[in-house]
Design a protein around this motif. Sequence first.
Motif, PDB file in Angstrom:
ATOM      1  N   TYR A  94     -20.278 -12.845   1.273  1.00  0.00           N
ATOM      2  CA  TYR A  94     -19.664 -11.559   0.935  1.00  0.00           C
ATOM      3  C   TYR A  94     -20.029 -11.110  -0.478  1.00  0.00           C
ATOM      4  N   THR A  95     -20.167 -12.043  -1.396  1.00  0.00           N
ATOM      5  CA  THR A  95     -20.608 -11.671  -2.744  1.00  0.00           C
ATOM      6  C   THR A  95     -22.019 -11.097  -2.697  1.00  0.00           C
ATOM      7  N   GLN A  96     -22.883 -11.724  -1.922  1.00  0.00           N
ATOM      8  CA  GLN A  96     -24.257 -11.234  -1.800  1.00  0.00           C
ATOM      9  C   GLN A  96     -24.305  -9.828  -1.209  1.00  0.00           C
ATOM     10  N   VAL A  97     -23.521  -9.590  -0.158  1.00  0.00           N
ATOM     11  CA  VAL A  97     -23.612  -8.283   0.502  1.00  0.00           C
ATOM     12  C   VAL A  97     -23.041  -7.174  -0.378  1.00  0.00           C
ATOM     13  N   VAL A  98     -21.954  -7.437  -1.080  1.00  0.00           N
ATOM     14  CA  VAL A  98     -21.385  -6.404  -1.950  1.00  0.00           C
ATOM     15  C   VAL A  98     -22.333  -6.116  -3.116  1.00  0.00           C
ATOM     16  N   LYS A  99     -22.869  -7.162  -3.723  1.00  0.00           N
ATOM     17  CA  LYS A  99     -23.812  -6.954  -4.827  1.00  0.00           C
ATOM     18  C   LYS A  99     -25.059  -6.204  -4.357  1.00  0.00           C
ATOM     19  N   ARG A 100     -25.555  -6.557  -3.182  1.00  0.00           N
ATOM     20  CA  ARG A 100     -26.771  -5.922  -2.666  1.00  0.00           C
ATOM     21  C   ARG A 100     -26.533  -4.450  -2.338  1.00  0.00           C
ATOM     22  N   THR A 101     -25.418  -4.150  -1.693  1.00  0.00           N
ATOM     23  CA  THR A 101     -25.160  -2.751  -1.352  1.00  0.00           C
ATOM     24  C   THR A 101     -24.978  -1.912  -2.613  1.00  0.00           C
ATOM     25  N   SER A 130     -10.581 -14.968   4.905  1.00  0.00           N
ATOM     26  CA  SER A 130     -11.902 -14.560   4.414  1.00  0.00           C
ATOM     27  C   SER A 130     -12.048 -13.040   4.430  1.00  0.00           C
ATOM     28  N   SER A 131     -11.334 -12.359   5.319  1.00  0.00           N
ATOM     29  CA  SER A 131     -11.346 -10.894   5.306  1.00  0.00           C
ATOM     30  C   SER A 131     -10.664 -10.369   4.046  1.00  0.00           C
ATOM     31  N   LEU A 132      -9.567 -11.005   3.666  1.00  0.00           N
ATOM     32  CA  LEU A 132      -8.905 -10.655   2.403  1.00  0.00           C
ATOM     33  C   LEU A 132      -9.823 -10.934   1.217  1.00  0.00           C
ATOM     34  N   LEU A 133     -10.578 -12.008   1.310  1.00  0.00           N
ATOM     35  CA  LEU A 133     -11.529 -12.347   0.255  1.00  0.00           C
ATOM     36  C   LEU A 133     -12.584 -11.253   0.101  1.00  0.00           C
ATOM     37  N   LEU A 134     -13.066 -10.708   1.203  1.00  0.00           N
ATOM     38  CA  LEU A 134     -14.032  -9.608   1.132  1.00  0.00           C
ATOM     39  C   LEU A 134     -13.424  -8.421   0.386  1.00  0.00           C
ATOM     40  N   GLY A 135     -12.168  -8.127   0.653  1.00  0.00           N
ATOM     41  CA  GLY A 135     -11.498  -7.052  -0.073  1.00  0.00           C
ATOM     42  C   GLY A 135     -11.444  -7.323  -1.567  1.00  0.00           C
ATOM     43  N   ILE A 143     -13.473  -9.239  -3.322  1.00  0.00           N
ATOM     44  CA  ILE A 143     -14.822  -9.181  -3.890  1.00  0.00           C
ATOM     45  C   ILE A 143     -15.247  -7.728  -4.099  1.00  0.00           C
ATOM     46  N   ALA A 144     -14.990  -6.880  -3.121  1.00  0.00           N
ATOM     47  CA  ALA A 144     -15.314  -5.455  -3.284  1.00  0.00           C
ATOM     48  C   ALA A 144     -14.567  -4.885  -4.486  1.00  0.00           C
ATOM     49  N   HIS A 145     -13.295  -5.235  -4.605  1.00  0.00           N
ATOM     50  CA  HIS A 145     -12.504  -4.779  -5.754  1.00  0.00           C
ATOM     51  C   HIS A 145     -13.099  -5.281  -7.068  1.00  0.00           C
ATOM     52  N   ASP A 146     -13.420  -6.565  -7.117  1.00  0.00           N
ATOM     53  CA  ASP A 146     -13.928  -7.157  -8.355  1.00  0.00           C
ATOM     54  C   ASP A 146     -15.220  -6.500  -8.822  1.00  0.00           C
ATOM     55  N   PHE A 147     -16.037  -6.052  -7.874  1.00  0.00           N
ATOM     56  CA  PHE A 147     -17.297  -5.399  -8.228  1.00  0.00           C
ATOM     57  C   PHE A 147     -17.162  -3.877  -8.342  1.00  0.00           C
ATOM     58  N   GLY A 148     -15.968  -3.355  -8.084  1.00  0.00           N
ATOM     59  CA  GLY A 148     -15.733  -1.928  -8.252  1.00  0.00           C
ATOM     60  C   GLY A 148     -16.268  -1.055  -7.135  1.00  0.00           C
ATOM     61  N   GLN A 149     -16.405  -1.623  -5.947  1.00  0.00           N
ATOM     62  CA  GLN A 149     -16.885  -0.837  -4.812  1.00  0.00           C
ATOM     63  C   GLN A 149     -15.700  -0.283  -4.022  1.00  0.00           C
ATOM     64  N   ARG A 150     -15.763   0.995  -3.680  1.00  0.00           N
ATOM     65  CA  ARG A 150     -14.762   1.556  -2.767  1.00  0.00           C
ATOM     66  C   ARG A 150     -15.058   1.000  -1.379  1.00  0.00           C
ATOM     67  N   ILE A 190      -3.161  -6.543   6.772  1.00  0.00           N
ATOM     68  CA  ILE A 190      -2.811  -5.229   6.224  1.00  0.00           C
ATOM     69  C   ILE A 190      -1.815  -5.378   5.077  1.00  0.00           C
ATOM     70  N   LYS A 191      -0.766  -6.146   5.324  1.00  0.00           N
ATOM     71  CA  LYS A 191       0.280  -6.307   4.312  1.00  0.00           C
ATOM     72  C   LYS A 191      -0.267  -6.934   3.037  1.00  0.00           C
ATOM     73  N   GLU A 192      -1.015  -8.017   3.190  1.00  0.00           N
ATOM     74  CA  GLU A 192      -1.498  -8.720   2.004  1.00  0.00           C
ATOM     75  C   GLU A 192      -2.546  -7.914   1.248  1.00  0.00           C
ATOM     76  N   LEU A 193      -3.397  -7.194   1.961  1.00  0.00           N
ATOM     77  CA  LEU A 193      -4.400  -6.383   1.266  1.00  0.00           C
ATOM     78  C   LEU A 193      -3.729  -5.220   0.532  1.00  0.00           C
ATOM     79  N   LEU A 194      -2.786  -4.554   1.183  1.00  0.00           N
ATOM     80  CA  LEU A 194      -2.087  -3.450   0.517  1.00  0.00           C
ATOM     81  C   LEU A 194      -1.257  -3.938  -0.663  1.00  0.00           C
ATOM     82  N   ASN A 195      -0.691  -5.139  -0.551  1.00  0.00           N
ATOM     83  CA  ASN A 195       0.112  -5.684  -1.649  1.00  0.00           C
ATOM     84  C   ASN A 195      -0.710  -5.951  -2.907  1.00  0.00           C
ATOM     85  N   GLN A 196      -2.017  -6.085  -2.747  1.00  0.00           N
ATOM     86  CA  GLN A 196      -2.872  -6.284  -3.923  1.00  0.00           C
ATOM     87  C   GLN A 196      -2.984  -5.008  -4.762  1.00  0.00           C
TER      88      GLN A 196
END
Length: 199
Positions: free
Chosen positions: A50-57, A75-80, A82-89, A121-127
């Motif tokens: 997921y780090t590779q794909v977010v950085k590449r995109t 791992s789906s929450l982790l993708l969220g 990682i996207a946040h950490d790299f500043g991707q919408r 949904i709950k855990e991602l929104l709670n972030q």
Amino acid sequence: MPGMVDTHIHASQYSYAGTALDMPLLQWLNTYTFPVESRFKDLQFAHNVYTQVVKRTLRNGTTTACYFATIHTDSSLLLGRIAHDFGQRALVGKVCMDRNSSVKHYKETSQESENETYRFIKELLNQKYPLVKPVVTPRFAPSCSEALLTQLGAIAKNNNLHIQSHISENTEEVKLVKELFPDSESYTDVYHKSNLLTE
């Protein structure tokens, strides 16, 4: 210059992008995709891909992405994250599927899928990530029971969430949907009956 928007990325398939193109969709899913996606229960493996794909995109100018993850909530929450950490919408979807006869350990029960979708949904929104939101993600009709599709339609409606899936990618898939959902007039009708088609 404005960033690009990619409305359909299978983040979990990045590890073999550009390869494994030797068979039709349904066989391809069973032979390559589902076995690889089952590995995403390993959070270190998921983090690396997921780090590779977010950085590449981002490097290629994609500032907004709509991601399919896998059935694994953590791992789906982790993708969220990682996207946040790299500043991707990003819209991130935990994939839902309670049918899979080819890779038997890569599916959920309908109840597990519903419960884990709520948790995701709950855990991602709670972030409270300002640029990352959950999206309800039935993989596609052949991998979901009618009961699960209906549950997911209700979850999306009750939580005012976007929905992503697939439809009519090849004739073999369309034929399979007719067999699995004989009471529906069409592939589109399968989603319509489950309130998964919205404006």
